[in-house]
Every structure is written in structure tokens, then in C-alpha cells.
Design an enzyme around this catalytic site. Structure first.
Site, short mmCIF file in Angstrom:
data_model
loop_
_atom_site.label_atom_id
_atom_site.label_comp_id
_atom_site.label_asym_id
_atom_site.label_seq_id
_atom_site.Cartn_x
_atom_site.Cartn_y
_atom_site.Cartn_z
N ARG A 46 0.67 -1.17 0.09
CA ARG A 46 0.20 0.49 0.63
C ARG A 46 0.65 1.64 0.57
O ARG A 46 0.38 2.55 -0.27
CB ARG A 46 -1.32 -0.15 0.87
CG ARG A 46 -2.36 -1.05 0.64
CD ARG A 46 -3.20 -0.30 1.95
NE ARG A 46 -2.30 -0.71 3.40
CZ ARG A 46 -3.41 -0.78 3.96
NH1 ARG A 46 -4.81 -0.78 4.54
NH2 ARG A 46 -3.01 -1.31 5.26
N LYS A 151 4.34 -18.33 7.52
CA LYS A 151 4.27 -18.68 9.47
C LYS A 151 3.84 -17.65 10.51
O LYS A 151 4.44 -16.27 9.87
CB LYS A 151 5.38 -19.86 10.43
CG LYS A 151 6.39 -18.77 10.67
CD LYS A 151 7.25 -19.43 12.26
CE LYS A 151 7.09 -19.78 13.24
NZ LYS A 151 7.87 -18.03 14.37
N ASP A 180 8.58 -23.01 6.73
CA ASP A 180 8.97 -23.24 7.71
C ASP A 180 10.71 -23.15 7.36
O ASP A 180 11.34 -23.53 7.26
CB ASP A 180 8.83 -24.47 8.46
CG ASP A 180 9.58 -24.09 9.96
OD1 ASP A 180 10.60 -23.88 10.09
OD2 ASP A 180 8.62 -24.96 10.82
N HIS A 181 11.17 -21.88 7.47
CA HIS A 181 12.81 -21.39 7.03
C HIS A 181 13.70 -22.21 7.96
O HIS A 181 14.84 -22.96 7.39
CB HIS A 181 12.95 -20.12 7.23
CG HIS A 181 13.17 -19.19 9.09
ND1 HIS A 181 12.53 -18.93 10.05
CD2 HIS A 181 14.75 -19.46 9.12
CE1 HIS A 181 12.64 -19.04 10.61
NE2 HIS A 181 14.95 -18.81 10.38
N LYS A 185 17.76 -24.67 6.37
CA LYS A 185 18.89 -24.34 6.79
C LYS A 185 19.64 -25.51 6.40
O LYS A 185 19.35 -26.40 6.32
CB LYS A 185 19.07 -24.26 7.68
CG LYS A 185 18.50 -22.73 8.75
CD LYS A 185 18.96 -23.22 10.16
CE LYS A 185 17.71 -21.91 10.33
NZ LYS A 185 18.10 -20.28 10.73
N HIS A 243 9.50 -25.18 14.13
CA HIS A 243 10.87 -25.20 14.22
C HIS A 243 11.15 -26.63 14.93
O HIS A 243 12.09 -27.13 14.03
CB HIS A 243 11.58 -23.90 13.56
CG HIS A 243 10.97 -22.51 13.50
ND1 HIS A 243 10.56 -22.25 12.19
CD2 HIS A 243 11.05 -21.15 14.54
CE1 HIS A 243 10.21 -21.05 12.20
NE2 HIS A 243 11.07 -20.66 12.99
N LYS A 343 14.66 -16.41 24.38
CA LYS A 343 14.81 -15.90 24.17
C LYS A 343 15.39 -14.97 25.36
O LYS A 343 14.84 -14.77 26.84
CB LYS A 343 13.52 -14.44 23.98
CG LYS A 343 12.65 -14.69 22.40
CD LYS A 343 13.43 -14.10 21.45
CE LYS A 343 11.92 -14.76 20.52
NZ LYS A 343 12.64 -14.76 19.02
C1 BG6 Z 1 11.13 -17.69 13.82
C2 BG6 Z 1 10.52 -16.38 15.41
O1 BG6 Z 1 9.85 -18.00 12.97
O2 BG6 Z 1 12.45 -17.68 13.73
C3 BG6 Z 1 11.63 -15.57 15.92
O3 BG6 Z 1 9.91 -15.99 14.72
C4 BG6 Z 1 13.46 -16.28 15.75
O4 BG6 Z 1 11.23 -15.55 17.01
C5 BG6 Z 1 13.11 -16.53 14.64
O5 BG6 Z 1 14.09 -15.14 16.22
C6 BG6 Z 1 14.63 -17.79 14.55
O6 BG6 Z 1 15.07 -17.63 13.14
P1 BG6 Z 1 16.95 -17.65 13.29
O7 BG6 Z 1 17.02 -18.35 11.81
O8 BG6 Z 1 17.64 -17.26 13.57
O9 BG6 Z 1 16.90 -19.18 14.54
#
Ligand code: BG6
Length: 494
Positions: A46, A151, A180-181, A185, A243, A343
Site C-alpha cells: 500500500r 508462519k 518453515d525456514h 538451513k 521449527h 529469548k
Molecule cells: C522465527 C521466529 O520464526 O524464527 C523468531 O518468529 C525467531 O522469533 C526466529 O527469532 C529464529 O530464526 P533463526 O533463523 O534466527 O534461528
């Protein structure tokens, strides 16, 4: 082979994810010659941007966030493929503009292109955008039209099911790429190679030889500026449901027969379905939650979670979660799997550690026993990228002293240290139409099923001891107790 001609529409094009992750990933693929011969990236949003302003905004992202800062030479060429389309995703008319854009590119290129809709938007916008995309007739082309969903995928089992139903009514499952990234990896993908390209580990990869498994995903950052999102989420939803459970699947799955996307995903889903349900009454024995207090983090004063921006001053949301799971199947019966994430932890580290059983008979003199440790295989996912096999060795000298030593495979030493980032791998997969490393509908739901009893028990009984851990620690004491009760300690790297 390069992927076929592709048009990528990025909803949320002016947002953070695109600037930090998506465009840097696409640009790196371009430098490495992986992008299709013909491609276009169209940012949708936007915010008012000219194409030039948009490109500058993206270039700044590369200069700040890319793993390859300083390699901007090819940006001029790459950015010719990038354009910006100002649109309100809530306006059905705007979607017809996309039809025109696709037609134009296809006419210019003389080919039928793959069209990818990447939804880098707040989760509440996904149903509406997907529904409106469903109104475009050409979206029914199951071969060439794909949708990528970020996600969080749902907020709980019920909402995840609803979202799956909605998406599956518009697209076929093959068209839907749930990201799911972690699955992109390098070190995570390597788990498959470690387990299934070697004959060495498989015979001992079971309850007969493995005592227990640990997965730690610890971060040294707090919630940063994502308080608003995090209040709706918490560590369990943010990290465990997706994850961590995915890592668990990679470690625990049965050997696939082939690398077919569904074959791999079937084997992973089997793991999730075999995780023993925790009853709500038992949750306190199996799971621990924590929330960070104010304090010091590596020399910096940091706020308590409840003092963060957009966070309720009495928030019950957990910034730390630990749990113990069992997998009820032939291979894993009775092997505890401990997971934790948080965290503001003492160390940034994601590791999986496989703890093997003691040798069956101990013939060494008593003094050797003092240094006795079981065998351990540690897979460091990040930031260190290595695999360590710990075994006992005789310490040189006249007495029979044993001490544990590590055999280390390190990415840094073995390769040139230029591993692609997760988003590079996953975006290339989407363009190629390879869904192996993406979540299928049933996987997402099975992941939710695993964590739902914990979520429900925690929501029913608000925490009385929050905040209960200091920044720069390993979380609340109860997390130590969770594993110590079984006679173990959490493993972290030295
Ligand atoms: C994300 C979470 O999916 O993954 C974040 O929402 C988190 O809170 C992050 O910090 C961690 O990803 P990575 O690749 O830095 O381990």
C-alpha cells in the site's frame, strides 16, 4: 538447470521480510546464476513507491542484511527485473492488474510462466488474499501457479484446520508452499545426509543405543520490536510447534525410500503422529514455561518482557519453553526427547544432541570412572555449523585415565564458508516446484496437535511466578529440574 520463467508477486513487498530476507535471497540466487533466464519480481504494497524508490529501498536491505554485503555489482542488472505495484490487497479490482502484468510478461517472453504469490503479510490477511486470488481463473493452473504462506500458520489446531480448508478449497495441496525456514538451513538439510547417506549411524539410531535426545534453540535477543506479534504467540507457538518439531522429525523419521516430496513428508508426519499426547493434567511434569525479567545482557541493560513495547504489563506470555516428549513407535519407545527454546538466553545456539547409552560393562580402574561420559553426537545447526562425535580416549600417561574427546566436522574447515541462506534454498525450491522442504497441511496440523495440551493447560492456569528468569541465563530453574529429574543435564557447546 535453471528454473522455468517465473513471475514472483510479493504481497507485503514494502515490508520487513522482503527487505531483510526475500530480496537478498533472490539477489544471491541471481549472482550465483540460479535465477531463471526470464523472471520478474513484483513487490505489492500500500505504501507509495516509484519503481526506483522501491529498488533503492531493497538495495539498502541488501547492504544491511545480506550475507554478501559488498557484492552489489550485479544489482543494476538484477533490479531491472524488479518492479513495484501499489495496491490495496483488500480491493478485488487490484487483482485484475496482476492478470495484466502476467499477460504482458508472457507476451514479451513468449512462454507460459510460473507464477508465485508470496504472502509476506500479517496472518490475518492471508484468508482474504487467498480468496481473492481464487477469483482469478488462471490460479487454477495447478502446474504453474503457486502460493507461499509464511508462519504463523494458524494460532491453534482449530484455526490451522480452518486455514488449511480455506486454502485447499482454492488451491490444490501441490500449489501450497507453507514455509518453515528452518527446513532450508544447510545444517538441517544435512541431517538427512548424515542419517541416510551413511551406513554407520543407522544401526545404532534407536532405543537400543540412544539414551535420550536434546534439542536447544536459544537466542540472545529479546522480542525486539515484535511485542505485538509475540503477545499473540509465545515461545511454544513461535518456535516449538514449527521449527523445533521439524528438527525432531528430521532426527526421528524412518528412512525414506526416495526423495519424493510426499515420501519425505509422510515419514516426518509419522513421527508427529507418534508423539505421545500429554494429558492436560500431566503438563506440569512435561513442560516448563518462563518469561524474562529485566537485567543485563552481555553488558547491556535490558527490559523485562512485560516492559517491552506493545506488551501487557501483566502478560502471561512465555518467552521460554521446555518440554519432554516421547515417540511411541518401535524405534523410539522409552527414549525421552527434551526440547527448549528461549529469548535472552546465555548463548545463541541451536543444537541437537544425541546422547548414547553407557558401555555395557566397565572394566577400567575406578579412577578412570571419574571422567566417564557417554558417547554423544552433537549437531550444531547455528551459528556454529559442525557435527561432533564424542568418545572416550586414553589420556597419554602411565595411568589408565580416560577423558572424552571430540571428533569434529566443521563446515568452515571443510567448505568455503559460503553456505546459502535458508530463504535462498527455499525460494529456489518454489521456483523449481519442489515441495520437499515445505510443510504439508497434515504436518502443520499434527504439529499443533502435539502442543495443544500444553497451550490449553498454560492458558487455563496463568503463571504465578513470571518473570522467572534473568536475561543471559539458561531460563527458569524448573527447566533444569525437568531434565535433572531423569538424571541428565542440558547440553550446550563449550
Ligand atoms: C522465527 C521466529 O520464526 O524464527 C523468531 O518468529 C525467531 O522469533 C526466529 O527469532 C529464529 O530464526 P533463526 O533463523 O534466527 O534461528
Amino acid at each position: 538447470i535453471k528454473p522455468p520463467a517465473s513471475i514472483l508477486f510479493i504481497f507485503g513487498g514494502s515490508g520487513d521480510l522482503n527487505q531483510r530476507k526475500l530480496t537478498p535471497a533472490l539477489y544471491n540466487l541471481f549472482i550465483d546464476n540460479w535465477m531463471p533466464e526470464k523472471f520478474a519480481v513484483i513487490g505489492l504494497g500500500r505504501t507509495a513507491y516509484s519503481d526506483d524508490k522501491f529498488r533503492t529501498h531493497l538495495l539498502e536491505g541488501i547492504q544491511e542484511f545480506s550475507r554478501r554485503k559488498g557484492e552489489e555489482k550485479a544489482w543494476g542488472d538484477f533490479s531491472q527485473h524488479v518492479q513495484y505495484l501499489q495496491m490495496d490487497a483488500g480491493d478485488p479490482e487490484a487483482y485484475h492488474t496482476m492478470t495484466e502484468v502476467v499477460k504482458q510478461y508472457e507476451a514479451e517472453w513468449g512462454v507460459h510462466a510460473t507464477v508465485i504469490f508470496y504472502l509476506a503479510v500479517a496472518p490475518q490477511l492471508v484468508p482474504d488474499i487467498a480468496t481473492k486470488l481464487g477469483g482469478l481463473k488462471w490460479c487454477k493452473d495447478t502446474q504453474t501457479v503457486r502460493i507461499v504462506v509464511e508462519k504463523p500458520f494458524g494460532h491453534d489446531l482449530k484455526s490451522a484446520r480452518e486455514l488449511n480448508n480455506l486454502l485447499n478449497n482454492i488451491f490444490t495441496e501441490d500449489q501450497i508452499y507453507r514455509i518453515d525456514h528452518y527446513l532450508g538451513k544447510e545444517t538441517v538439510q544435512n541431517i538427512l545426509a548424515l542419517r541416510f547417506a551413511n551406513a554407520l549411524f543407522e544401526p545404532i539410531w534407536n532405543r537400543n543405543y540412544i539414551d535420550h535426545i536434546q534439542i536447544t534453540a536459544a537466542e540472545t535477543v529479546g522480542v525486539e520490536d515484535r511485542g505485538g506479534y509475540y503477545e499473540q504467540s509465545g515461545a511454544l507457538r513461535d518456535m516449538v510447534q514449527n521449527h523445533i518439531l521439524q528438527l525432531l522429525c528430521m532426527i526421528a523419521m524412518e528412512a525414506p525410500v526416495s526423495f519424493d516430496a510426499n515420501e519425505i513428508r509422510n515419514k516426518k508426519t509419522d513421527v508427529l503422529n507418534a508423539i505421545r499426547p500429554i494429558s492436560r493434567e500431566q503438563v506440569h511434569e512435561y513442560a516448563v514455561r518462563g518469561q524474562y525479567n529485566s537485567g543485563w545482557m552481555k553488558g547491556n541493560k535490558v527490559k523485562a518482557y512485560r516492559e517491552e513495547k506493545n506488551v501487557d504489563s501483566k502478560s502471561p506470555v512465555e518467552t521460554f519453553a521446555a518440554a519432554k516428549f516421547f515417540i511411541d513407535n518401535w524405534r523410539w519407545q522409552g527414549v525421552p526427547i527434551y526440547v527448549r527454546t528461549g529469548k535472552f538466553m546465555h548463548q545463541k545456539t541451536t543444537i541437537i544432541s544425541i546422547e548414547f547409552k553407557q558401555a555395557p560393562h566397565y572394566a577400567f580402574p575406578q579412577e578412570a570412572a571419574e571422567t566417564w561420559r557417554p558417547n554423544r553426537l552433537t549437531i550444531s545447526i547455528q551459528p556454529e555449523m559442525d557435527i561432533r562425535l564424542r568418545f572416550q580416549a586414553k589420556r597419554p600417561g602411565q595411568s589408565m585415565q580416560l577423558n572424552p574427546v571430540d571428533m569434529i566436522f566443521s563446515y568452515k574447515d571443510a567448505y568455503d564458508g559460503h553456505e546459502p541462506e535458508a530463504y535462498e534454498t527455499l525460494l529456489l525450491d518454489v521456483m523449481e516446484g519442489n515441495a520437499t522442504q515445505f510443510m504439508r497441511a497434515d504436518q502443520v496440523e499434527a504439529g499443533w496437535k502435539v502442543v495443544m495440551p500444553i497451550i490449553e493447560a498454560w492458558e487455563a492456569r496463568p503463571p504465578v511466578d513470571f518473570p522467572n528468569y534473568a536475561p543471559d541465563s539458561w531460563g527458569p530453574e524448573d527447566a533444569e529440574a525437568l531434565i535433572a529429574r531423569d538424571g541428565h543435564n542440558w547440553v550446550s557447546l563449550p
